[in-house]
Write a protein that holds these residues in place. Structure first.
Motif, short mmCIF file in Angstrom:
data_model
loop_
_atom_site.label_atom_id
_atom_site.label_comp_id
_atom_site.label_asym_id
_atom_site.label_seq_id
_atom_site.Cartn_x
_atom_site.Cartn_y
_atom_site.Cartn_z
N TYR A 111 0.83 -1.20 0.00
CA TYR A 111 0.00 0.00 0.00
C TYR A 111 0.87 1.25 0.00
CZ TYR A 111 -4.73 -1.74 0.17
OH TYR A 111 -5.93 -2.30 -0.19
N GLY A 115 -9.41 -1.63 -0.26
CA GLY A 115 -8.86 -1.43 1.07
C GLY A 115 -8.03 -2.61 1.51
N LYS A 116 -7.00 -2.35 2.33
CA LYS A 116 -6.11 -3.44 2.76
C LYS A 116 -6.81 -4.44 3.66
CE LYS A 116 -4.03 -0.82 6.59
NZ LYS A 116 -4.70 0.48 6.35
N ASN A 117 -7.91 -4.01 4.30
CA ASN A 117 -8.64 -4.94 5.16
C ASN A 117 -9.21 -6.12 4.39
OD1 ASN A 117 -8.10 -3.48 7.47
ND2 ASN A 117 -9.98 -2.27 7.35
N CYS A 118 -9.45 -5.93 3.08
CA CYS A 118 -9.93 -7.04 2.25
C CYS A 118 -8.94 -8.19 2.27
CB CYS A 118 -10.16 -6.57 0.82
SG CYS A 118 -11.51 -5.40 0.62
N TYR A 119 -7.65 -7.85 2.20
CA TYR A 119 -6.61 -8.88 2.18
C TYR A 119 -6.48 -9.56 3.54
CZ TYR A 119 -5.38 -6.65 -2.22
OH TYR A 119 -5.41 -6.14 -3.50
N TYR A 120 -6.56 -8.77 4.60
CA TYR A 120 -6.45 -9.36 5.93
C TYR A 120 -7.64 -10.27 6.22
CZ TYR A 120 -2.68 -6.03 6.73
OH TYR A 120 -1.51 -5.33 6.65
N ARG A 121 -8.82 -9.85 5.79
CA ARG A 121 -9.99 -10.71 5.98
C ARG A 121 -9.87 -12.00 5.20
NH1 ARG A 121 -12.98 -5.71 5.99
NH2 ARG A 121 -13.34 -5.91 3.74
N ASN A 161 -7.54 -14.39 7.08
CA ASN A 161 -8.12 -14.93 8.31
C ASN A 161 -9.49 -15.55 8.11
OD1 ASN A 161 -5.84 -13.96 9.67
ND2 ASN A 161 -6.80 -11.98 10.08
#
Length: 469
Positions: free
Chosen positions: A62, A73-79, A82
């Motif tokens: 990013y 958004g980077k949260n897409c990758y973290y979700r 996990n």
């Protein structure tokens, strides 16, 4: 992501085109793993693999705006990492099956050497005690305990290429059964409730399972998926009666065990006597030892029983070494040369682990959720399989050379797209100063021969710069 997919022609031996041959989209749909909302799972998986090529984390990409891949958004990758319902094991196995299907289609199969399962473990060192399931494990390379996991890997060798098929993560209880951690450290570890119906529940249970049980289950899944092998290769840690018996049960006796034996006091029933390896050496060395000039070694062979399993034991002394080593197999027809050459295949898994750590960042992920640890290892192995296919079909000399070329291509694409963006902004500013639109300015350049010649010179210079880079 699709902006990059449209630029495939700009990259030599584009890794994205190789990804496309695996049919990940169809596999995700058939396995019911495609996301119902938001960014597609395929886009996220391929993006995460490309981040790995560049040696960067999601956060790092990013910051660098990795050639317009990170519009979401980077949260897409973290979700995604996990995601509890994601069956990473099944997806990795599907990729392996597809790998060999592509080779058959390209007539690139190899059959000279025997196909083998290879089992080994490697240490994945971690930095934080709050990671779910982390413990102190003994690293045999550094000869000390480190914080992390033991990754048990099942690899498959088809006669030329070794690829990862399955894996499990394990922790070690230690002498005091506290995993090498204090009470406060154990209480501070991340934890969450896992549904027994989700794949992550079974993966988390493997943390405390015996490695031999996990290895057998992996080979059974590989056999069922159509990855058939003649031998199961392993080091001395796995050489025991229980494991050998389980290997022989795979495919109704189709798989033979071949592994390094332990120089200890365990007894084999040989020629009417219960003897350990030292007693067999003192009894048979002088009368039965022969030379093997091809490998500058001496050897002798005895057949016997390890418990209820009948085995052939090869005693080998390398060069001027004074110590004997033993290799145990259930293939009673195997000769010394075939034994020597087949067991050497086992070292390819050491290369696989080293290359995965060196080039693809295996074990570097520091997320606290255990599901993320599983996802990260799987993505690493998936990327390795894609590289292995590109290497196999394009006859690269080494995996390292292939990795460096692919990474250079991706970085060149990044620079080229950024350069084009700068040129576009310059043209926009120039058009604004002249009081015309960008389209009118472009049309004037094309229609004016003198300006067109200068424009072509600039374009050729940019192409030469791209080639030099």
């Amino acid at each position: 992501m699709y902006k990059l997919l449209n630029e495939k022609e700009r990259v030599n031996h584009d890794i994205l085109s190789t990804f496309g041959r695996f049919g990940l989209s169809q596999a995700l749909r058939r396995l019911g793993l495609e996301k119902q909302q938001g960014v597609s799972a395929l886009q996220l998986i391929i993006s995460l693999c490309l981040f790995r090529f560049n040696g960067e984390s999601v956060f790092g990409m990013y910051r660098k705006d990795f050639h317009a891949l990170v519009e979401t958004g980077k949260n897409c990758y973290y979700r995604m990492l996990n995601r509890e319902t994601m069956d990473w094991r099944c997806l990795l196995l599907r990729m392996c099956v597809r790998f060999f299907a592509i080779l058959r289609k390209e007539h690139a199969e190899e059959t000279e050497q025997p196909r083998c399962y290879i089992i080994d473990d490697t240490t994945l060192e971690k930095a934080g005690v709050s990671i779910d399931g982390v413990s102190r494990v003994f690293d045999h390379v550094r000869h000390k305990c480190v914080l992390g996991f033991k990754e048990l890997i099942l690899a498959y060798f088809d006669g030329r290429t070794t690829i990862p098929v399955d894996f499990s993560l394990h922790r070690e209880k230690g002498k005091e059964s506290n995993y090498g951690l204090s009470g406060d450290e154990r209480e501070g570890q991340f934890s969450k409730k896992r549904d027994e119906k989700n794949p992550d529940h079974a993966r988390h249970k493997e943390l405390d399972m015996k490695k031999t049980d996990c290895a057998v289950a992996m080979m059974q899944r590989a056999w069922k998926a159509g990855l058939r092998a003649a031998y199961a290769l392993c080091d001395s840690w796995f050489t025991c009666e229980e494991f050998i018996h389980a290997v022989r049960a795979i495919g109704d006796g189709s798989v033979h065990f071949l592994g390094m034996g332990k120089m200890d006091n365990r007894r084999y029933y040989v020629r009417g006597f219960h003897q350990n390896v030292y007693e067999m050496i003192s009894r048979y060395e002088r009368t039965e030892a022969k030379k093997m000039p091809k490998y500058n070694s001496r050897y002798f062979i005895v057949n016997g029983f390890m418990g209820k399993e009948i085995v052939r034991i090869f005693f080998i002394k390398y060069g001027h070494n004074q110590n004997w080593n033993i290799i145990v197999t259930t293939d009673l027809t195997m000769g010394i040369t075939k034994c020597f050459e087949t067991y050497q295949i086992r070292w390819s898994i050491e290369v696989l682990a080293k290359e995965s750590k060196q080039y693809l960042g295996l074990g570097r992920y520091q997320g606290r959720d255990f599901d993320g640890q599983i996802a990260d290892c799987t993505l690493c192995h998936m990327t390795y399989i894609v590289l292995a296919l590109d290497k196999r079909l394009n006859d690269y000399e080494t995996m390292g050379a292939l990795f460096e070329e692919q990474r250079a291509d991706l970085m060149a694409l990044t620079l080229w797209q950024r350069l084009l963006a700068v040129i576009k902004r310059l043209l926009d500013v120039l058009a604004d100063m002249l009081g015309v639109t960008y389209e009118e300015l472009s049309a004037n350049i094309v229609c004016n021969e003198k300006m067109l010649d200068k424009y072509i010179v600039m374009a050729e210079a940019l192409e030469e710069y791209e080639e030099a880079a």
